[in-house]
Design a protein around this motif. Structure first.
Motif, PDB file in Angstrom:
ATOM      1  N   ASN A  15       0.850  -1.174   0.000  1.00  0.00           N
ATOM      2  CA  ASN A  15       0.000   0.000   0.000  1.00  0.00           C
ATOM      3  C   ASN A  15       0.890   1.229   0.000  1.00  0.00           C
ATOM      4  O   ASN A  15       1.798   1.339   0.804  1.00  0.00           O
ATOM      5  CB  ASN A  15      -0.910   0.027   1.234  1.00  0.00           C
ATOM      6  N   GLN A  16       0.616   2.125  -0.895  1.00  0.00           N
ATOM      7  CA  GLN A  16       1.380   3.361  -0.964  1.00  0.00           C
ATOM      8  C   GLN A  16       0.440   4.515  -0.693  1.00  0.00           C
ATOM      9  O   GLN A  16      -0.752   4.425  -0.981  1.00  0.00           O
ATOM     10  CB  GLN A  16       2.037   3.493  -2.338  1.00  0.00           C
ATOM     11  N   LYS A  17       0.986   5.583  -0.175  1.00  0.00           N
ATOM     12  CA  LYS A  17       0.117   6.682   0.237  1.00  0.00           C
ATOM     13  C   LYS A  17      -0.635   7.302  -0.939  1.00  0.00           C
ATOM     14  O   LYS A  17      -1.685   7.906  -0.763  1.00  0.00           O
ATOM     15  CB  LYS A  17       0.940   7.760   0.949  1.00  0.00           C
ATOM     16  N   ASP A  18      -0.098   7.134  -2.155  1.00  0.00           N
ATOM     17  CA  ASP A  18      -0.749   7.717  -3.320  1.00  0.00           C
ATOM     18  C   ASP A  18      -1.914   6.887  -3.849  1.00  0.00           C
ATOM     19  O   ASP A  18      -2.579   7.295  -4.797  1.00  0.00           O
ATOM     20  CB  ASP A  18       0.272   7.912  -4.447  1.00  0.00           C
ATOM     21  N   TYR A  19      -2.120   5.709  -3.282  1.00  0.00           N
ATOM     22  CA  TYR A  19      -3.193   4.828  -3.750  1.00  0.00           C
ATOM     23  C   TYR A  19      -4.258   4.689  -2.671  1.00  0.00           C
ATOM     24  O   TYR A  19      -3.939   4.509  -1.505  1.00  0.00           O
ATOM     25  CB  TYR A  19      -2.642   3.440  -4.103  1.00  0.00           C
ATOM     26  N   ASP A  20      -5.506   4.769  -3.083  1.00  0.00           N
ATOM     27  CA  ASP A  20      -6.581   4.601  -2.101  1.00  0.00           C
ATOM     28  C   ASP A  20      -7.357   3.308  -2.324  1.00  0.00           C
ATOM     29  O   ASP A  20      -8.435   3.127  -1.776  1.00  0.00           O
ATOM     30  CB  ASP A  20      -7.526   5.804  -2.095  1.00  0.00           C
ATOM     31  N   ILE A  21      -6.818   2.414  -3.157  1.00  0.00           N
ATOM     32  CA  ILE A  21      -7.311   1.040  -3.239  1.00  0.00           C
ATOM     33  C   ILE A  21      -6.114   0.111  -3.106  1.00  0.00           C
ATOM     34  O   ILE A  21      -4.985   0.520  -3.378  1.00  0.00           O
ATOM     35  CB  ILE A  21      -8.055   0.760  -4.574  1.00  0.00           C
ATOM     36  N   PRO A  22      -6.302  -1.146  -2.662  1.00  0.00           N
ATOM     37  CA  PRO A  22      -5.164  -2.064  -2.538  1.00  0.00           C
ATOM     38  C   PRO A  22      -4.503  -2.292  -3.899  1.00  0.00           C
ATOM     39  O   PRO A  22      -5.181  -2.406  -4.921  1.00  0.00           O
ATOM     40  CB  PRO A  22      -5.801  -3.362  -2.020  1.00  0.00           C
ATOM     41  N   ILE A  23      -3.185  -2.327  -3.901  1.00  0.00           N
ATOM     42  CA  ILE A  23      -2.428  -2.553  -5.125  1.00  0.00           C
ATOM     43  C   ILE A  23      -1.706  -3.890  -5.019  1.00  0.00           C
ATOM     44  O   ILE A  23      -0.866  -4.090  -4.152  1.00  0.00           O
ATOM     45  CB  ILE A  23      -1.402  -1.428  -5.365  1.00  0.00           C
ATOM     46  N   VAL A  24      -2.068  -4.820  -5.884  1.00  0.00           N
ATOM     47  CA  VAL A  24      -1.418  -6.129  -5.949  1.00  0.00           C
ATOM     48  C   VAL A  24      -0.615  -6.188  -7.244  1.00  0.00           C
ATOM     49  O   VAL A  24      -1.159  -5.947  -8.321  1.00  0.00           O
ATOM     50  CB  VAL A  24      -2.462  -7.271  -5.926  1.00  0.00           C
ATOM     51  N   VAL A  25       0.665  -6.480  -7.119  1.00  0.00           N
ATOM     52  CA  VAL A  25       1.521  -6.559  -8.301  1.00  0.00           C
ATOM     53  C   VAL A  25       1.983  -7.992  -8.473  1.00  0.00           C
ATOM     54  O   VAL A  25       2.752  -8.511  -7.680  1.00  0.00           O
ATOM     55  CB  VAL A  25       2.735  -5.615  -8.182  1.00  0.00           C
ATOM     56  N   ASN A  26       1.472  -8.638  -9.509  1.00  0.00           N
ATOM     57  CA  ASN A  26       1.881 -10.008  -9.815  1.00  0.00           C
ATOM     58  C   ASN A  26       2.432 -10.043 -11.241  1.00  0.00           C
ATOM     59  O   ASN A  26       2.634  -9.006 -11.876  1.00  0.00           O
ATOM     60  CB  ASN A  26       0.702 -10.976  -9.640  1.00  0.00           C
ATOM     61  N   ALA A  27       2.678 -11.234 -11.749  1.00  0.00           N
ATOM     62  CA  ALA A  27       3.284 -11.374 -13.072  1.00  0.00           C
ATOM     63  C   ALA A  27       2.416 -10.759 -14.163  1.00  0.00           C
ATOM     64  O   ALA A  27       2.912 -10.156 -15.116  1.00  0.00           O
ATOM     65  CB  ALA A  27       3.541 -12.849 -13.372  1.00  0.00           C
ATOM     66  N   ARG A  28       1.091 -10.894 -14.022  1.00  0.00           N
ATOM     67  CA  ARG A  28       0.192 -10.365 -15.054  1.00  0.00           C
ATOM     68  C   ARG A  28       0.176  -8.836 -15.041  1.00  0.00           C
ATOM     69  O   ARG A  28       0.106  -8.206 -16.093  1.00  0.00           O
ATOM     70  CB  ARG A  28      -1.221 -10.918 -14.837  1.00  0.00           C
ATOM     71  N   VAL A  29       0.244  -8.248 -13.857  1.00  0.00           N
ATOM     72  CA  VAL A  29       0.308  -6.787 -13.753  1.00  0.00           C
ATOM     73  C   VAL A  29       1.597  -6.283 -14.400  1.00  0.00           C
ATOM     74  O   VAL A  29       1.597  -5.308 -15.165  1.00  0.00           O
ATOM     75  CB  VAL A  29       0.220  -6.345 -12.279  1.00  0.00           C
ATOM     76  N   LYS A  30       2.709  -6.962 -14.110  1.00  0.00           N
ATOM     77  CA  LYS A  30       3.989  -6.578 -14.715  1.00  0.00           C
ATOM     78  C   LYS A  30       3.952  -6.700 -16.229  1.00  0.00           C
ATOM     79  O   LYS A  30       4.543  -5.892 -16.949  1.00  0.00           O
ATOM     80  CB  LYS A  30       5.117  -7.447 -14.144  1.00  0.00           C
ATOM     81  N   TYR A  31       3.240  -7.722 -16.706  1.00  0.00           N
ATOM     82  CA  TYR A  31       3.110  -7.904 -18.162  1.00  0.00           C
ATOM     83  C   TYR A  31       2.423  -6.703 -18.789  1.00  0.00           C
ATOM     84  O   TYR A  31       2.872  -6.190 -19.828  1.00  0.00           O
ATOM     85  CB  TYR A  31       2.314  -9.179 -18.464  1.00  0.00           C
ATOM     86  N   PHE A  32       1.330  -6.220 -18.171  1.00  0.00           N
ATOM     87  CA  PHE A  32       0.614  -5.087 -18.742  1.00  0.00           C
ATOM     88  C   PHE A  32       1.397  -3.784 -18.579  1.00  0.00           C
ATOM     89  O   PHE A  32       1.275  -2.880 -19.420  1.00  0.00           O
ATOM     90  CB  PHE A  32      -0.780  -4.976 -18.121  1.00  0.00           C
ATOM     91  N   ILE A  33       2.178  -3.666 -17.512  1.00  0.00           N
ATOM     92  CA  ILE A  33       3.050  -2.497 -17.379  1.00  0.00           C
ATOM     93  C   ILE A  33       4.049  -2.466 -18.527  1.00  0.00           C
ATOM     94  O   ILE A  33       4.253  -1.428 -19.177  1.00  0.00           O
ATOM     95  CB  ILE A  33       3.778  -2.506 -16.014  1.00  0.00           C
ATOM     96  N   LYS A  34       4.655  -3.594 -18.799  1.00  0.00           N
ATOM     97  CA  LYS A  34       5.610  -3.685 -19.908  1.00  0.00           C
ATOM     98  C   LYS A  34       4.912  -3.454 -21.241  1.00  0.00           C
ATOM     99  O   LYS A  34       5.453  -2.793 -22.144  1.00  0.00           O
ATOM    100  CB  LYS A  34       6.286  -5.060 -19.894  1.00  0.00           C
ATOM    101  N   ARG A  35       3.720  -3.970 -21.360  1.00  0.00           N
ATOM    102  CA  ARG A  35       2.960  -3.867 -22.619  1.00  0.00           C
ATOM    103  C   ARG A  35       2.733  -2.409 -23.018  1.00  0.00           C
ATOM    104  O   ARG A  35       2.961  -2.022 -24.168  1.00  0.00           O
ATOM    105  CB  ARG A  35       1.621  -4.585 -22.457  1.00  0.00           C
ATOM    106  N   TYR A  36       2.293  -1.598 -22.042  1.00  0.00           N
ATOM    107  CA  TYR A  36       1.929  -0.224 -22.371  1.00  0.00           C
ATOM    108  C   TYR A  36       3.084   0.763 -22.249  1.00  0.00           C
ATOM    109  O   TYR A  36       2.973   1.888 -22.735  1.00  0.00           O
ATOM    110  CB  TYR A  36       0.750   0.227 -21.500  1.00  0.00           C
ATOM    111  N   THR A  37       4.179   0.377 -21.597  1.00  0.00           N
ATOM    112  CA  THR A  37       5.321   1.283 -21.498  1.00  0.00           C
ATOM    113  C   THR A  37       6.377   1.009 -22.554  1.00  0.00           C
ATOM    114  O   THR A  37       7.089   1.929 -22.968  1.00  0.00           O
ATOM    115  CB  THR A  37       5.977   1.184 -20.110  1.00  0.00           C
TER     116      THR A  37
END
Length: 530
Positions: A87-109
């Motif tokens: 949880n980071q102070k800039d987020y107001d919902i839980p943030i879960v980072v797994n392999a699929r999240v990393k895939y989409f980060i790489k996809r769009y960046t």
């Protein structure tokens, strides 16, 4: 002879002296080693001191300026590997980072940075309005990033399934939350009304599931589908449910895609994106008790028609609906001036056309005689191809007084921008045969022709078979498919997963391959459009 002997003895003397010096040096070295033994050099590797970090001390991004692997900076997440969730102070919902999240980060960046930059430019116009509505409705403001996953913040977006607007509401769901879709407006495209509807829907879903990831999944996949998944697997953990095959792949990817896009948006500078090239929309609102021509309003305000269209994307026509209390958005600071101008002008001057509600199969010459205008002028203004009315509904009657005005010339061009393609039923035709002829399913044909009875079509009946766009206009620009590449279909592939993988759409793949169904055969090849 004597000289040779002398040289020989001198050489022997020189060699013997050299051997004595070498022996002496060796003894000295041995003495030094015994008195001062050598210290073995040990290379000390300094290990980083690991200290527990607070939530607000996470450094999410670490740039790597290796341009050999990517044209952009290669950004990677530095995560707390002992915990999947942070949880980071800039987020107001839980943030879960797994392999699929990393895939989409790489996809769009890295794979599609131009796409996300375009979305970022779109988002900057609306996201502050969305956040304000969510804040007032007591919802997490991070949910304002959900349109990234839905439409890329494109208010004019329509999916192949018929979902429309920035929040991609289906027409049936939109009606439940008060969004109209008729001849005049499609309120799914209204960035304020659609956001309020989305906020109500998300609030309802979260109240039932008590979990934001399940609520977001239900927003995409449907309430009952997610409900059955929680009941079948007896868990309310979305990531556990997504391991099974019950949910569609689109829904299983929807949540990690949303998380990834939220992280990218909130840190877009660190990911190498440029600041948005658009400004947030600011505007005034004016209530109208009569229909007005937007081109006339644009002239009165000395502003661009496109600006009015941008502020009022729900309008399908360049005329406001003929009902009371329609709120028209206008450029900020012009409200008092426009109210004064509207009070000075007559309804005819503000509209410059007449609205007539024609009946199905009504003859145009009768309408023309009634309003004392030519049939050709009615056909031209409404882009009609037949001498009778195909479908009941409003048509516009030109007024000779304003025929040459610039506002009416622009109005006629705008009305003609979108026209349906019509097929006149012949003897022996069936709805199935007509659908097959134009590459549609019977369901799609029925959807285009609301109220039609498939068993009661008669010769002479008009049937809408597609929508024809005026591609000369910039906003209806069409991109033709020129080249394609082959892809080997594997077990488990779907049209949606393939389209998602190659950044295209299901509709384009179906058109390129002339597919009539979504059934795929593993081991065969399919063409992927560029």
């Amino acid at each position: 002879m004597k000289k040779l002997l002398l040289l020989f003895f001198l050489s022997l003397l020189f060699i013997s002296c050299s051997l004595i010096d070498l022996k002496t040096q060796t003894k000295q070295n041995i003495h030094n080693i015994q008195s001062n033994p050598p210290v073995k050099k040990v290379e000390i590797v300094k290990k980083p001191i690991v200290s527990p970090l607070k939530n607000d001390e996470f450094k999410l991004f670490s740039p790597n300026t290796n341009f050999e692997t990517s044209l952009l900076f290669d950004k990677s997440l530095t995560l707390n590997l002992t915990s999947e969730t942070f949880n980071q102070k800039d987020y107001d919902i839980p943030i879960v980072v797994n392999a699929r999240v990393k895939y989409f980060i790489k996809r769009y960046t890295k794979l599609y940075p131009i796409t996300f930059q375009r979305w970022l430019n779109n988002a900057n116009k609306y996201i502050y309005i969305v956040k304000d509505i969510f804040r007032r409705m007591d919802l997490p403001t991070d949910l304002a990033c959900l349109p990234f996953a839905e439409s890329g913040f494109d208010v004019y977006a329509y999916s192949w399934a018929g979902a429309g607007g920035m929040w991609q509401f289906m027409e049936s769901t939109g009606k439940i939350y008060g969004l109209k879709n008729n001849f005049w407006v499609d309120e799914r495209r209204d960035f304020e009304k659609a956001t309020i509807a989305a906020a109500k829907y998300l609030k309802y879903l979260h109240k039932y599931f008590n979990d934001w990831y399940l609520a977001i999944a239900a927003y995409n996949g449907g309430f009952y589908k997610v409900l059955k998944a929680t009941q079948r697997y007896k868990t309310k953990n979305f990531f556990k449910i997504s391991k099974y095959r019950f949910l569609k792949q689109e829904t299983k990817d929807y949540v990690p895609k949303f998380i990834a896009l939220t992280i990218i948006y909130k840190n877009y500078l660190e990911y190498g994106f440029e600041p948005p090239q658009t400004d947030p929309l600011i505007f005034d609102k004016i209530k109208l008790n009569q229909p007005v021509n937007l081109y006339v309003i644009a002239d009165l305000l000395n502003t661009d028609f496109k600006k009015l269209k941008e502020l009022n994307p729900s309008l399908k026509k360049p005329i406001t609906p003929p009902n009371d209390n329609f709120e028209l958005r206008i450029p900020y600071g012009t409200k008092m001036f426009l109210e004064k101008k509207i009070a000075e002008l007559s309804p005819e001057e503000l509209l410059q056309v007449k609205i007539y509600y024609a009946k199905k199969k009504e003859k145009l010459y009768k309408i023309a005689r009634k309003f004392r205008v030519s049939v050709a002028s009615i056909k031209k203004l409404n882009n009609l191809r037949y001498d009778f009315i195909l479908f009941s509904g409003p048509i516009f009657i030109p007024l000779k007084k304003y025929a040459k005005s610039l506002a009416m010339q622009n109005f006629a061009n705008d009305i003609n921008a979108v026209t349906p393609r019509i097929y006149i039923v012949r003897k022996g035709d069936t709805l199935y045969n007509i659908a097959h002829k134009y590459g549609l399913s019977v369901y799609e044909l029925i959807k285009l022709n609301k109220g039609i009875n498939p068993r009661l079509i008669r010769p002479g009946d008009p049937i809408i078979v597609s929508k024809k766009y005026n591609y000369k206009k910039k906003r209806y620009k069409r991109y033709t498919l020129t080249k394609s590449r082959k892809y080997l279909i594997r077990k488990g592939d779907t049209l949606w997963s393939i389209a998602n993988k190659f950044n295209t759409s299901v509709e384009k793949i179906k058109i390129t391959n002339k597919l009539k169904t979504t059934l795929l055969i593993p081991g065969t090849y399919i063409k992927i459009p560029n």
